[in-house]
Motif scaffolding. Sequence first.
Motif, PDB file in Angstrom:
ATOM      1  N   ILE A 276      -5.190  -6.134   4.276  1.00 57.15           N
ATOM      2  CA  ILE A 276      -4.940  -5.406   2.847  1.00 57.15           C
ATOM      3  C   ILE A 276      -5.269  -6.654   1.775  1.00 57.15           C
TER       4      ILE A 276
ATOM      5  N   SER B  48      -6.926   0.739  -6.805  1.00 50.81           N
ATOM      6  CA  SER B  48      -5.549   0.329  -6.048  1.00 50.81           C
ATOM      7  C   SER B  48      -4.418   0.514  -7.190  1.00 50.81           C
ATOM      8  N   ARG B  49      -4.741   0.103  -8.412  1.00 54.05           N
ATOM      9  CA  ARG B  49      -3.606   0.106  -9.513  1.00 54.05           C
ATOM     10  C   ARG B  49      -3.790   1.146 -10.217  1.00 54.05           C
TER      11      ARG B  49
ATOM     12  N   ALA C 295      -3.461   5.169  -2.860  1.00 52.43           N
ATOM     13  CA  ALA C 295      -3.745   3.835  -2.238  1.00 52.43           C
ATOM     14  C   ALA C 295      -5.391   3.752  -2.266  1.00 52.43           C
ATOM     15  N   ALA C 296      -5.808   2.809  -1.745  1.00 49.43           N
ATOM     16  CA  ALA C 296      -7.418   2.604  -1.911  1.00 49.43           C
ATOM     17  C   ALA C 296      -7.772   1.905  -0.785  1.00 49.43           C
TER      18      ALA C 296
ATOM     19  N   LEU D 263     -12.564  -1.037  -6.268  1.00 51.24           N
ATOM     20  CA  LEU D 263     -11.213  -0.765  -5.707  1.00 51.24           C
ATOM     21  C   LEU D 263     -10.031  -1.665  -6.388  1.00 51.24           C
TER      22      LEU D 263
ATOM     23  N   MET E  29       0.774  -1.131   0.031  1.00 50.21           N
ATOM     24  CA  MET E  29      -0.136   0.237   0.025  1.00 50.21           C
ATOM     25  C   MET E  29       0.998   1.114   0.176  1.00 50.21           C
TER      26      MET E  29
ATOM     27  N   GLY F 230      -4.650  -5.073  -3.177  1.00 48.97           N
ATOM     28  CA  GLY F 230      -3.855  -3.766  -2.927  1.00 48.97           C
ATOM     29  C   GLY F 230      -4.729  -2.922  -2.193  1.00 48.97           C
ATOM     30  N   TYR F 231      -6.017  -3.026  -1.935  1.00 44.96           N
ATOM     31  CA  TYR F 231      -6.836  -2.089  -1.252  1.00 44.96           C
ATOM     32  C   TYR F 231      -6.867  -2.656   0.238  1.00 44.96           C
TER      33      TYR F 231
END
Length: 285
Positions: A39, A134-135, A141-142, A130, A1, A43-44
Amino acid sequence: MYSRVIPCLRCPLCHGGLVEAIAGSGLALHCANQHSFDIAKQGYVNLACPAPAYPGDSAQMVEARTRFLGAGHYAFIAQGIAGAAVAAIGQNADGLIVEAGAGTGYYISSALEALPGLSGLALDVSKAALRRASRAHSRCAAALCDVWRELPVMDGAAQVVLSVFAPRNGVEFRRILAADGMLIIVTPTVSHLAKLVGPLELLSVDPDKEEAVAASLDDRFQRVGHERHDVSLHLSHSEVTALVGMGPSAWHVDAGKLETRIGGLPECVEVTASVHVGTYRVCGH
Ligand SMILES: C[S@@+](CC[C@H](N)C(=O)[O-])C[C@H]1O[C@@H](n2cnc3c(N)ncnc32)[C@H](O)[C@@H]1O
Ligand SMILES: [Zn+2]
């Protein structure tokens, strides 16, 4: 993150600060009181407490949004937002931009491109959205949360809060914004996609929407800027399908009927996209 965002987050249970740590086979954020938030592999971080009853946009809607925005049809909105943000806080500003109801992260990413000192936090309740957000940008960040509840963000941590075709929580936007921070709200005008509303039986826009938004923020914010952006789009049938599929009418229109109605439109559909970009300062500043 993205590590620069973590100090701006707060535990949704005790409001304490969060740090990243290894948890089992993955990563999590946790506070000093050992409240822990996973997480996701995508990635979120899930900071929704309690778990939201409403799942947000479906995977199919997010797919349609990704296709439509990826073709650049709403680049003019992204430019309008980035321009408003640069005008408000200056190109060299640093700090945090939060987008509430960020969807795929398209708009926050373009704001981050225009403002290289800023870090971004995309908030949404939809897991499918998300995964994209997140990417969407290396400085973004998400987090999963319900925008109608307390936001998992420290008081005064945001330099900019952005809301684009999304729910607006004036109390929380005020709390997380710095005293000299800026709120940017994008809403459709009554002309937005108006030519499609009748033939496709879509939801229409309330003519007083912009004023209703300003009124709903009541005495917490003062509107300091207001721009209208109109662009004529030329869309194929599949692009119209994506446009309807990513918006609020996706919940109301039967897919089979929609296909038939779109089939009855000219091969190249000309329609106006039209939005208000309103900028608001925290009152008393
Ligand atoms: C119309 S889309 C706009 C997305 C993005 N701002 C854009 O314009 O591309 C609305 C977004 O708000 C999210 N959303 C709806 N209700 C929400 C809630 N209560 N909390 C957080 N997100 C929510 C949906 O999942 C969806 O991604
Ligand atoms: Zn806690």
